[in-house]
Design a protein around this motif. Structure first.
Motif, PDB file in Angstrom:
ATOM      1  N   LEU A 278       0.849  -1.188   0.000  1.00 11.42           N
ATOM      2  CA  LEU A 278       0.000   0.000   0.000  1.00 11.42           C
ATOM      3  C   LEU A 278       0.884   1.238   0.000  1.00 11.42           C
ATOM      4  CD1 LEU A 278      -2.827   1.345   0.290  1.00 11.42           C
ATOM      5  CD2 LEU A 278      -2.458   1.247   2.765  1.00 11.42           C
ATOM      6  N   THR A 279       0.627   2.136  -0.958  1.00 12.53           N
ATOM      7  CA  THR A 279       1.367   3.403  -1.023  1.00 12.53           C
ATOM      8  C   THR A 279       0.410   4.556  -0.747  1.00 12.53           C
ATOM      9  OG1 THR A 279       2.910   2.515  -2.666  1.00 12.53           O
ATOM     10  CG2 THR A 279       2.789   4.909  -2.462  1.00 12.53           C
ATOM     11  N   VAL A 280       0.694   5.311   0.303  1.00 11.23           N
ATOM     12  CA  VAL A 280      -0.084   6.492   0.689  1.00 11.23           C
ATOM     13  C   VAL A 280       0.899   7.595   1.072  1.00 11.23           C
ATOM     14  CG1 VAL A 280      -1.744   7.461   2.327  1.00 11.23           C
ATOM     15  CG2 VAL A 280      -2.009   5.095   1.541  1.00 11.23           C
ATOM     16  N   HIS A 281       0.662   8.813   0.568  1.00 13.60           N
ATOM     17  CA  HIS A 281       1.501   9.954   0.932  1.00 13.60           C
ATOM     18  C   HIS A 281       2.966   9.688   0.583  1.00 13.60           C
ATOM     19  CE1 HIS A 281       2.919  13.030   4.135  1.00 13.60           C
ATOM     20  NE2 HIS A 281       2.455  13.697   3.087  1.00 13.60           N
ATOM     21  N   GLY A 282       3.182   8.932  -0.492  1.00 16.58           N
ATOM     22  CA  GLY A 282       4.537   8.652  -0.946  1.00 16.58           C
ATOM     23  C   GLY A 282       5.265   7.583  -0.159  1.00 16.58           C
ATOM     24  N   VAL A 283       4.577   6.945   0.801  1.00 16.69           N
ATOM     25  CA  VAL A 283       5.170   5.906   1.638  1.00 16.69           C
ATOM     26  C   VAL A 283       4.546   4.561   1.285  1.00 16.69           C
ATOM     27  CG1 VAL A 283       5.559   5.086   3.997  1.00 16.69           C
ATOM     28  CG2 VAL A 283       5.578   7.547   3.497  1.00 16.69           C
ATOM     29  N   THR A 284       5.378   3.547   1.079  1.00 18.55           N
ATOM     30  CA  THR A 284       4.889   2.212   0.729  1.00 18.55           C
ATOM     31  C   THR A 284       5.178   1.241   1.865  1.00 18.55           C
ATOM     32  OG1 THR A 284       5.282   2.615  -1.627  1.00 18.55           O
ATOM     33  CG2 THR A 284       5.040   0.324  -0.929  1.00 18.55           C
ATOM     34  N   ARG A 285       4.142   0.476   2.250  1.00 16.46           N
ATOM     35  CA  ARG A 285       4.285  -0.479   3.339  1.00 16.46           C
ATOM     36  C   ARG A 285       3.579  -1.784   2.974  1.00 16.46           C
ATOM     37  NH1 ARG A 285       6.062   2.036   8.036  1.00 16.46           N
ATOM     38  NH2 ARG A 285       5.402   0.234   9.258  1.00 16.46           N
ATOM     39  N   ASP A 286       4.049  -2.878   3.569  1.00 15.85           N
ATOM     40  CA  ASP A 286       3.382  -4.172   3.431  1.00 15.85           C
ATOM     41  C   ASP A 286       2.176  -4.196   4.366  1.00 15.85           C
ATOM     42  OD1 ASP A 286       5.240  -5.285   1.607  1.00 15.85           O
ATOM     43  OD2 ASP A 286       6.616  -5.717   3.256  1.00 15.85           O
ATOM     44  N   VAL A 287       1.014  -4.552   3.827  1.00 16.03           N
ATOM     45  CA  VAL A 287      -0.218  -4.531   4.612  1.00 16.03           C
ATOM     46  C   VAL A 287      -1.071  -5.755   4.266  1.00 16.03           C
ATOM     47  CG1 VAL A 287      -0.260  -2.008   4.700  1.00 16.03           C
ATOM     48  CG2 VAL A 287      -1.526  -3.207   2.900  1.00 16.03           C
ATOM     49  N   THR A 288      -2.095  -5.990   5.071  1.00 18.59           N
ATOM     50  CA  THR A 288      -3.078  -7.031   4.776  1.00 18.59           C
ATOM     51  C   THR A 288      -4.475  -6.503   5.085  1.00 18.59           C
ATOM     52  OG1 THR A 288      -1.528  -8.827   5.265  1.00 18.59           O
ATOM     53  CG2 THR A 288      -3.863  -9.371   5.266  1.00 18.59           C
ATOM     54  N   PHE A 289      -5.285  -6.317   4.052  1.00 18.11           N
ATOM     55  CA  PHE A 289      -6.689  -5.954   4.216  1.00 18.11           C
ATOM     56  C   PHE A 289      -7.483  -7.212   4.566  1.00 18.11           C
ATOM     57  CE2 PHE A 289      -5.386  -2.293   1.757  1.00 18.11           C
ATOM     58  CZ  PHE A 289      -6.271  -1.287   2.118  1.00 18.11           C
ATOM     59  N   ALA A 290      -8.427  -7.078   5.482  1.00 17.15           N
ATOM     60  CA  ALA A 290      -9.321  -8.179   5.836  1.00 17.15           C
ATOM     61  C   ALA A 290     -10.736  -7.836   5.395  1.00 17.15           C
ATOM     62  CB  ALA A 290      -9.278  -8.444   7.339  1.00 17.15           C
ATOM     63  N   GLY A 291     -11.449  -8.819   4.851  1.00 16.61           N
ATOM     64  CA  GLY A 291     -12.812  -8.538   4.414  1.00 16.61           C
ATOM     65  C   GLY A 291     -13.538  -9.770   3.929  1.00 16.61           C
ATOM     66  N   ARG A 292     -14.526  -9.525   3.059  1.00 14.27           N
ATOM     67  CA  ARG A 292     -15.317 -10.611   2.500  1.00 14.27           C
ATOM     68  C   ARG A 292     -15.567 -10.342   1.025  1.00 14.27           C
ATOM     69  NH1 ARG A 292     -16.949 -14.229   5.893  1.00 14.27           N
ATOM     70  NH2 ARG A 292     -18.374 -15.120   4.357  1.00 14.27           N
ATOM     71  N   ALA A 293     -15.797 -11.444   0.284  1.00 20.72           N
ATOM     72  CA  ALA A 293     -16.056 -11.354  -1.144  1.00 20.72           C
ATOM     73  C   ALA A 293     -17.328 -12.119  -1.495  1.00 20.72           C
ATOM     74  CB  ALA A 293     -14.880 -11.917  -1.938  1.00 20.72           C
ATOM     75  N   SER A 294     -17.995 -11.605  -2.516  1.00 15.94           N
ATOM     76  CA  SER A 294     -19.151 -12.293  -3.094  1.00 15.94           C
ATOM     77  C   SER A 294     -18.914 -12.355  -4.600  1.00 15.94           C
ATOM     78  CB  SER A 294     -20.445 -11.535  -2.790  1.00 15.94           C
ATOM     79  OG  SER A 294     -21.543 -12.148  -3.423  1.00 15.94           O
ATOM     80  N   THR A 295     -18.893 -13.554  -5.160  1.00  8.91           N
ATOM     81  CA  THR A 295     -18.567 -13.714  -6.572  1.00  8.91           C
ATOM     82  C   THR A 295     -19.704 -14.395  -7.321  1.00  8.91           C
ATOM     83  OG1 THR A 295     -17.526 -15.879  -6.251  1.00  8.91           O
ATOM     84  CG2 THR A 295     -16.116 -13.926  -6.017  1.00  8.91           C
ATOM     85  N   GLY A 296     -19.763 -14.126  -8.631  1.00  7.28           N
ATOM     86  CA  GLY A 296     -20.788 -14.728  -9.475  1.00  7.28           C
ATOM     87  C   GLY A 296     -20.397 -14.640 -10.932  1.00  7.28           C
ATOM     88  N   ILE A 297     -21.284 -15.080 -11.802  1.00  6.36           N
ATOM     89  CA  ILE A 297     -20.949 -15.100 -13.223  1.00  6.36           C
ATOM     90  C   ILE A 297     -20.861 -13.699 -13.817  1.00  6.36           C
ATOM     91  CG2 ILE A 297     -21.951 -17.388 -13.558  1.00  6.36           C
ATOM     92  CD1 ILE A 297     -24.426 -16.024 -14.721  1.00  6.36           C
ATOM     93  N   ALA A 298     -21.527 -12.720 -13.173  1.00  8.45           N
ATOM     94  CA  ALA A 298     -21.527 -11.362 -13.722  1.00  8.45           C
ATOM     95  C   ALA A 298     -20.435 -10.484 -13.135  1.00  8.45           C
ATOM     96  CB  ALA A 298     -22.888 -10.710 -13.493  1.00  8.45           C
ATOM     97  N   GLY A 299     -19.811 -10.927 -12.046  1.00  5.63           N
ATOM     98  CA  GLY A 299     -18.791 -10.094 -11.430  1.00  5.63           C
ATOM     99  C   GLY A 299     -18.578 -10.463  -9.982  1.00  5.63           C
TER     100      GLY A 299
END
Length: 231
Positions: free
Chosen positions: A168-189
């Motif tokens: 992730l790069t913000v304000h010119g600074v790059t760091r290793d990160v891990t976003f946590a979340g959920r996904a919903s997938t299907g034939i349309a997207g």
């Protein structure tokens, strides 16, 4: 005194001055309606935490995301969430923008590559003075107009919990990160909602601390991504 120390002191002084000026309008309102009432107004304007199914796009019939290239499309947004205290009263502030773009590659039922770019200057809250500070002093968007996330580790292209590790790069600074979340997938997207706890100083951003308002030195970056087929 080293040049770096002098620059940091000038930056802190500039941060204080700009924040004071930017909050002048806010404090005038707060003086009339009272800190408790004003904090309540801020909380009512705060956006809810992103959840699946809140956007305008549909993933269609359930199933894994097909191999190929997908793009970040309509209904997507990015932003931040932070807690502040106004004269002893808690308030939650959220900023949002739909000026977000990106591309995802799916191969063998896995997301093998992904890049998301946000136009940081377009992030808005309920208060223009706050947004002006955010753009001019906090993130210096004239110098660093975008924030970017690049996936570093392949993940399943299917519904369920997701852990998105990358750079992730913000304000010119790059760091290793891990976003946590959920996904919903299907034939349309697909739709992916994710958040990342963040300490502002890790990206060279100072959280203002003044007698009348205290902004937490940490918060969260939030994403709601809708993926559509790129033909």
């Amino acid at each position: 005194m080293s040049p770096g120390t002098s620059d940091r002191r000038r930056h802190r002084r500039r941060t204080l001055v700009v924040w004071c000026v930017g909050l002048a309008v806010v404090l005038v309102v707060a003086a009339f309606v009272g800190p408790a009432v004003y904090a309540g107004l801020v909380n009512r304007h705060a956006d809810p935490v992103p959840t699946l199914g809140t956007g305008s796009a549909s993933v269609g019939a359930a199933g894994p995301l097909a191999d190929g290239r997908w793009t970040v499309g309509a209904g997507s947004f990015a932003g931040y969430r932070v807690h502040e205290v106004l004269q002893g009263h808690d308030a939650t502030v959220t900023g949002r923008t739909d000026e977000i773009a990106g591309a995802v590659t799916v191969s063998g039922g896995r997301v093998t590559a992904a890049t998301v770019t946000v136009q940081v200057a377009s992030v808005l809250t309920d208060e223009p003075p706050r947004d002006s500070y955010f753009r001019s002093t906090a993130l210096e968007t004239s110098r660093f107009p975008t924030a970017t996330f690049v996936l570093a580790r392949a993940v399943p292209a299917s519904s369920g919990a997701v852990s998105l590790s990358g750079r992730l790069t913000v304000h010119g600074v790059t760091r290793d990160v891990t976003f946590a979340g959920r996904a919903s997938t299907g034939i349309a997207g697909a739709e992916v909602v994710a958040s990342l706890p963040v300490t502002w100083a890790d990206y060279g951003v100072d959280a203002p601390r003044l007698p009348f308002v205290t902004v937490d030195d940490h918060g969260a970056i939030e994403l709601d991504l809708h993926l559509a087929r790129s033909w």
